[in-house]
Design an enzyme around this catalytic site. Structure first.
Site, PDB file in Angstrom:
ATOM      1  N   CYS A   2       0.806  -1.206  -0.052  1.00  0.00           N
ATOM      2  CA  CYS A   2      -0.176  -0.217  -0.328  1.00  0.00           C
ATOM      3  C   CYS A   2       1.018   1.270  -0.073  1.00  0.00           C
ATOM      4  O   CYS A   2       1.620   1.315   0.382  1.00  0.00           O
ATOM      5  CB  CYS A   2      -1.115  -0.135   0.863  1.00  0.00           C
ATOM      6  SG  CYS A   2      -1.838  -1.672   1.548  1.00  0.00           S
ATOM      7  N   ARG A  27       5.662  -1.081  -5.366  1.00  0.00           N
ATOM      8  CA  ARG A  27       5.385  -1.124  -3.507  1.00  0.00           C
ATOM      9  C   ARG A  27       5.005  -2.256  -3.840  1.00  0.00           C
ATOM     10  O   ARG A  27       5.033  -2.964  -2.457  1.00  0.00           O
ATOM     11  CB  ARG A  27       5.093  -0.057  -2.557  1.00  0.00           C
ATOM     12  CG  ARG A  27       6.412   1.234  -2.666  1.00  0.00           C
ATOM     13  CD  ARG A  27       5.355   1.995  -2.295  1.00  0.00           C
ATOM     14  NE  ARG A  27       5.070   1.982  -0.353  1.00  0.00           N
ATOM     15  CZ  ARG A  27       5.671   1.704   0.836  1.00  0.00           C
ATOM     16  NH1 ARG A  27       6.949   2.391   0.235  1.00  0.00           N
ATOM     17  NH2 ARG A  27       4.851   1.248   1.887  1.00  0.00           N
ATOM     18  N   TRP A  74      -2.590  -2.982  -1.678  1.00  0.00           N
ATOM     19  CA  TRP A  74      -2.219  -4.061  -1.934  1.00  0.00           C
ATOM     20  C   TRP A  74      -3.003  -4.819  -0.380  1.00  0.00           C
ATOM     21  O   TRP A  74      -2.893  -4.924   0.689  1.00  0.00           O
ATOM     22  CB  TRP A  74      -1.177  -4.337  -1.671  1.00  0.00           C
ATOM     23  CG  TRP A  74      -0.129  -5.566  -1.288  1.00  0.00           C
ATOM     24  CD1 TRP A  74       0.267  -6.153  -2.656  1.00  0.00           C
ATOM     25  CD2 TRP A  74       0.181  -6.807  -0.392  1.00  0.00           C
ATOM     26  NE1 TRP A  74       1.409  -7.431  -2.104  1.00  0.00           N
ATOM     27  CE2 TRP A  74       0.800  -7.666  -0.876  1.00  0.00           C
ATOM     28  CE3 TRP A  74      -0.179  -7.193   0.948  1.00  0.00           C
ATOM     29  CZ2 TRP A  74       0.901  -9.118  -0.424  1.00  0.00           C
ATOM     30  CZ3 TRP A  74       0.372  -8.322   1.592  1.00  0.00           C
ATOM     31  CH2 TRP A  74       0.717  -8.808   1.341  1.00  0.00           C
ATOM     32  N   ASN A 100      -2.705   3.044   5.729  1.00  0.00           N
ATOM     33  CA  ASN A 100      -1.667   1.741   5.508  1.00  0.00           C
ATOM     34  C   ASN A 100      -1.458   0.671   6.718  1.00  0.00           C
ATOM     35  O   ASN A 100      -1.810   2.311   8.138  1.00  0.00           O
ATOM     36  CB  ASN A 100      -0.529   2.073   4.933  1.00  0.00           C
ATOM     37  CG  ASN A 100      -0.348   2.857   3.188  1.00  0.00           C
ATOM     38  OD1 ASN A 100      -1.480   2.618   2.378  1.00  0.00           O
ATOM     39  ND2 ASN A 100       0.352   2.689   3.099  1.00  0.00           N
ATOM     40  N   GLU A 481      19.680 -17.196  -0.921  1.00  0.00           N
ATOM     41  CA  GLU A 481      19.663 -15.550  -1.770  1.00  0.00           C
ATOM     42  C   GLU A 481      19.106 -15.752  -3.379  1.00  0.00           C
ATOM     43  O   GLU A 481      18.193 -15.072  -4.013  1.00  0.00           O
ATOM     44  CB  GLU A 481      20.668 -14.975  -1.495  1.00  0.00           C
ATOM     45  CG  GLU A 481      20.643 -13.443  -2.487  1.00  0.00           C
ATOM     46  CD  GLU A 481      18.766 -12.613  -2.121  1.00  0.00           C
ATOM     47  OE1 GLU A 481      18.632 -12.831  -1.371  1.00  0.00           O
ATOM     48  OE2 GLU A 481      19.087 -11.627  -2.650  1.00  0.00           O
ATOM     49  N   LYS A 485      15.850 -15.002  -4.839  1.00  0.00           N
ATOM     50  CA  LYS A 485      15.428 -14.518  -6.372  1.00  0.00           C
ATOM     51  C   LYS A 485      14.840 -14.952  -7.363  1.00  0.00           C
ATOM     52  O   LYS A 485      14.331 -14.290  -8.041  1.00  0.00           O
ATOM     53  CB  LYS A 485      16.848 -13.933  -6.936  1.00  0.00           C
ATOM     54  CG  LYS A 485      17.817 -13.360  -5.952  1.00  0.00           C
ATOM     55  CD  LYS A 485      17.216 -11.206  -6.260  1.00  0.00           C
ATOM     56  CE  LYS A 485      15.889 -10.900  -5.629  1.00  0.00           C
ATOM     57  NZ  LYS A 485      16.606 -11.003  -4.335  1.00  0.00           N
ATOM     58  N   GLU A 488      11.195 -14.932  -6.664  1.00  0.00           N
ATOM     59  CA  GLU A 488      10.219 -13.481  -6.248  1.00  0.00           C
ATOM     60  C   GLU A 488       9.969 -13.659  -7.983  1.00  0.00           C
ATOM     61  O   GLU A 488       9.084 -12.573  -8.533  1.00  0.00           O
ATOM     62  CB  GLU A 488      11.373 -13.466  -5.706  1.00  0.00           C
ATOM     63  CG  GLU A 488      11.225 -12.839  -4.328  1.00  0.00           C
ATOM     64  CD  GLU A 488      12.684 -12.269  -3.728  1.00  0.00           C
ATOM     65  OE1 GLU A 488      11.475 -11.391  -3.330  1.00  0.00           O
ATOM     66  OE2 GLU A 488      13.595 -11.966  -3.950  1.00  0.00           O
ATOM     67  N   HIS A 504      21.303 -35.317   2.858  1.00  0.00           N
ATOM     68  CA  HIS A 504      20.102 -35.886   3.564  1.00  0.00           C
ATOM     69  C   HIS A 504      18.441 -35.471   2.756  1.00  0.00           C
ATOM     70  O   HIS A 504      18.055 -34.955   4.000  1.00  0.00           O
ATOM     71  CB  HIS A 504      20.371 -34.762   5.053  1.00  0.00           C
ATOM     72  CG  HIS A 504      21.357 -35.097   5.499  1.00  0.00           C
ATOM     73  ND1 HIS A 504      22.259 -36.873   5.914  1.00  0.00           N
ATOM     74  CD2 HIS A 504      22.922 -34.593   5.437  1.00  0.00           C
ATOM     75  CE1 HIS A 504      23.543 -36.572   5.719  1.00  0.00           C
ATOM     76  NE2 HIS A 504      23.665 -35.565   5.699  1.00  0.00           N
TER      77      HIS A 504
HETATM   78  C1  G6P Z   1      10.150  -8.015   1.104  1.00  0.00           C
HETATM   79  C2  G6P Z   1      10.956  -7.562   0.030  1.00  0.00           C
HETATM   80  C3  G6P Z   1      12.720  -8.324   0.433  1.00  0.00           C
HETATM   81  C4  G6P Z   1      13.118  -7.516   1.386  1.00  0.00           C
HETATM   82  C5  G6P Z   1      12.026  -8.312   2.849  1.00  0.00           C
HETATM   83  C6  G6P Z   1      12.678  -7.514   4.103  1.00  0.00           C
HETATM   84  O1  G6P Z   1      10.300  -9.062   1.217  1.00  0.00           O
HETATM   85  O2  G6P Z   1      10.990  -7.979  -0.963  1.00  0.00           O
HETATM   86  O3  G6P Z   1      13.104  -8.180  -1.128  1.00  0.00           O
HETATM   87  O4  G6P Z   1      15.043  -8.741   1.618  1.00  0.00           O
HETATM   88  O5  G6P Z   1      10.746  -7.025   2.180  1.00  0.00           O
HETATM   89  O6  G6P Z   1      12.749  -6.026   3.155  1.00  0.00           O
HETATM   90  P1  G6P Z   1      13.370  -4.658   4.295  1.00  0.00           P
HETATM   91  O7  G6P Z   1      12.844  -3.288   4.057  1.00  0.00           O
HETATM   92  O8  G6P Z   1      13.105  -4.883   6.031  1.00  0.00           O
HETATM   93  O9  G6P Z   1      15.226  -5.120   4.514  1.00  0.00           O
END
Ligand code: G6P
Length: 608
Positions: A2, A27, A74, A100, A481, A485, A488, A504
């Site tokens: 939002c 966002r 959102w 929000n 990570e 990615k 996502e 395992h």
């Molecule tokens: C969301 C974003 C991520 C990020 C996470 C933590 O899920 O999409 O890319 O790592 O929030 O956000 P922050 O702003 O606390 O690093």
């Protein structure tokens, strides 16, 4: 998640609000709306789907007037419908509000208001606020807002206007971010500074329980007891270019490509090579207190958590500080053992992630030292931690973090040197680290120059639906990570695993249709990781390897190799994440997805 925007000034409000909404798109949202006021009339338009749908409505409905509010929603409470989109209005269509956050006691308030004769049209928690304000409204909007806020339990950033108290905007905050930008006698309100950077750089952040009343004569800040507050104006250091795509097709690619520069920015003025030490302005004042610290806990969410895992290896190996990393959403509900010799380090790009912020407040309540690594200057986490270090990388717009992640890793190395040189780390090791830190930007450039090769690999691998990412030691969090990615951005199932742990369980999944991305550099665990990849090869699993330049051995296991320049083992994740970001990006693009607006995701998760 939002987004809020508001405007009051001399110009037509609609184009300014619309531009702000577009800047907030990144966002994540599923519907949008705005209300514009002209003398004693307020017009509201709302629509489901992309902002273009709202623009079409605006094109056929003249929205005249120079004050108003807008919102990108959102969905949390209630489906994605026009009724549930913000702004929300009361029974008389006098008051219009965007919000929000989450109102926890909305059911109970709603039942009461319905008994009193209020008619609800949406399923949202937000709508109760506007009816409460209606109930208390007697010609003065801020009074009614404050009365309503006293009954509300939950979190909010809210912006309210009223036909019967015209040319005024009331703003209030609890736990969800909101700020006001100033430009002469014009005011622009936003949940996120990147939405207003094209308009002004002078901003005032609201704190919890603040109420701001914005009129053409200025802003008055009070608390919920009507006591007048004096607030500090801050200057945003970001520039407009940083919040635009700058010729790239997507913010994500732009931010991946910016990494040589963002790494430089995070290092700037902090590394003193001749002494093999680092200077961290944000920690200088509490240096004596930090010397007493015997244990660190790192708390974060998402990718920031994975950066924290790399930090754990670093701090234990080079600074000798026992370190533990926790998901903020778990940590906040546990009873962690904390004492005066423990410091808790919060990592957050946005500085507003709800779970991280709540965990921080709990730790503060217990009187323990809190530190932060935060990118957004002036954000809640940056303000509420005792001390901290900014990333200094400008706004990050891509929803899935890229440049903030590499910068977090850089800062964690700096913190390790800071602690390490005060404790066990030798001068020569400190100096070697400093030299290698300086070499990172040029090496990152070298990796980015391979992007065409990575694009071709994405074409080759896009036929697969499942991926395994394997790494050991420093590269284990990197595997996590890299896999995140891919989920996502390309909506592909990917599991990040420790290479040694793979046997395992996950090994049962391996066949010719289940590729592995193997992170296997010539480091302290090279031979072990090679053996793990051999096990994959034996089972016909395709392998795409990330390997050290000049490693010919690796070709015995796989034909697909992305070569990376050699650097100290603990610094490798800073470089090695770059090809994994590019791989996810090109896979997402080639599968036809909008990588800047990945489905169901939000840049800054300000709800639990
Ligand atoms: C969301 C974003 C991520 C990020 C996470 C933590 O899920 O999409 O890319 O790592 O929030 O956000 P922050 O702003 O606390 O690093």
């Amino acid at each position: 998640m939002c987004g809020i925007i508001g405007y009051l000034g001399k110009q037509e409000a609609e184009p300014i609000i619309l531009e702000g909404l577009k800047r907030l798109e990144y966002r994540g949202y599923d519907s949008s709306g705005l209300s514009v006021g002209d003398k004693n009339k307020i017009t509201m338009l709302k629509s489901v789907g992309p902002i273009e749908n709202l623009e079409k409505l605006i094109a056929t409905n003249a929205l005249v007037g120079n004050w108003g509010i807008g919102h990108t929603r959102w969905a949390t409470h209630g489906a994605v419908t026009q009724e549930n989109a913000h702004p929300h209005t009361d029974c008389q269509k006098n008051i219009f509000l965007v919000h929000n956050g989450i109102i926890e006691n909305y059911q109970q308030l709603k039942e009461q208001l319905i008994k009193e004769g209020h008619r609800f049209v949406s399923e949202t928690d937000t709508e109760v606020i506007v009816h409460l304000i209606e109930k208390f409204f007697q010609g003065n909007l801020e009074k009614a807002v404050i009365q309503a806020l006293k009954l509300i339990k939950g979190t909010y950033a809210l912006v309210v206007i009223s036909r019967d108290d015209p040319e005024k905007i009331v703003v209030a905050k609890k736990s969800s971010p909101v700020l006001i930008g100033l430009n002469g006698n014009e005011y622009i309100i936003a949940s996120d500074p990147s939405a207003i950077v094209s308009y002004t750089k002078k901003i005032i952040y609201l704190d919890d329980d603040d109420v701001a009343v914005v009129t053409k004569n200025g802003i008055q800040f009070t608390n919920l007891n009507y006591e007048i507050l004096t607030k500090k104006t801050q200057t945003l250091e970001w520039n407009l270019n940083e919040a635009q795509k700058g010729g790239y097709p997507h913010f994500m690619l732009k931010e991946i490509m910016e990494q040589p520069q963002s790494i430089k920015n995070s290092l700037a003025g902090r590394v003193i090579e001749k002494d093999g030490i680092v200077k961290l302005g944000g920690l200088e004042n509490i240096k004596a207190r930090l010397q007493e610290i015997k244990r660190l806990i790192i708390v974060a969410c998402g990718s920031s958590y994975f950066a924290g895992l790399v930090g754990e290896y670093l701090l234990e190996e080079y600074a000798g500080i026992p370190t533990k990393v926790e998901y903020a959403s778990e940590f906040r509900y546990r009873q962690p053992v904390l004492d005066k010799e423990t410091a808790v380090l919060f990592i957050s790009q946005s500085g507003e992630t709800a779970d991280t912020l709540a965990a921080l407040r709990e730790v503060k309540r217990r009187g323990v030292l809190t530190l932060g690594i935060v990118n957004v200057v002036g954000s809640s986490i940056s303000r509420e931690t005792d001390a901290g270090i900014y990333n200094h990388i400008g706004p990050e717009i891509g929803v899935a973090t890229t440049k903030a992640f590499t910068s977090q890793l850089v800062i964690l190395v700096l913190i390790t040197l800071f602690f390490g040189r005060e404790r066990q780390m030798s001068f020569s090791l400190g100096q070697a680290f400093c030299q290698e830190l300086y070499s990172l930007p040029a090496l990152a450039e070298k990796i980015l120059a391979q992007r065409e090769n990575i694009e071709n690999l994405a074409q080759k691998y896009k036929k697969y639906h499942n991926f395994l990412y394997l790494g050991r030691k420093y590269n284990y969090p990197l595997a996590l990570e890299g896999a995140l990615k891919l989920k996502e951005i390309a909506y592909l199932h990917a599991e990040g695993y420790s290479a040694g742990e793979m046997k395992h369980g996950p090994i049962a999944l391996i066949d010719k249709n289940f590729p592995t991305v193997g992170i296997v550099f010539q480091d302290s665990v090279y031979k072990k990781t090679i053996s793990n990849l051999e096990e994959i090869k034996t089972r016909q699993g395709p392998i795409l390897a990330l390997a050290t330049e000049g490693d010919e051995e690796i070709k015995k296991i796989t034909h697909d190799v992305i070569y990376l320049p050699k650097i100290k083992e603990p610094l490798m994740p800073i470089l090695a994440i770059i090809p994994l970001q590019l791989l996810a990006y090109y896979l997402g693009v080639s599968l036809g997805y909008d990588v800047d607006k990945p489905r169901n995701l939000a840049k800054s998760v300000t709800v639990e």
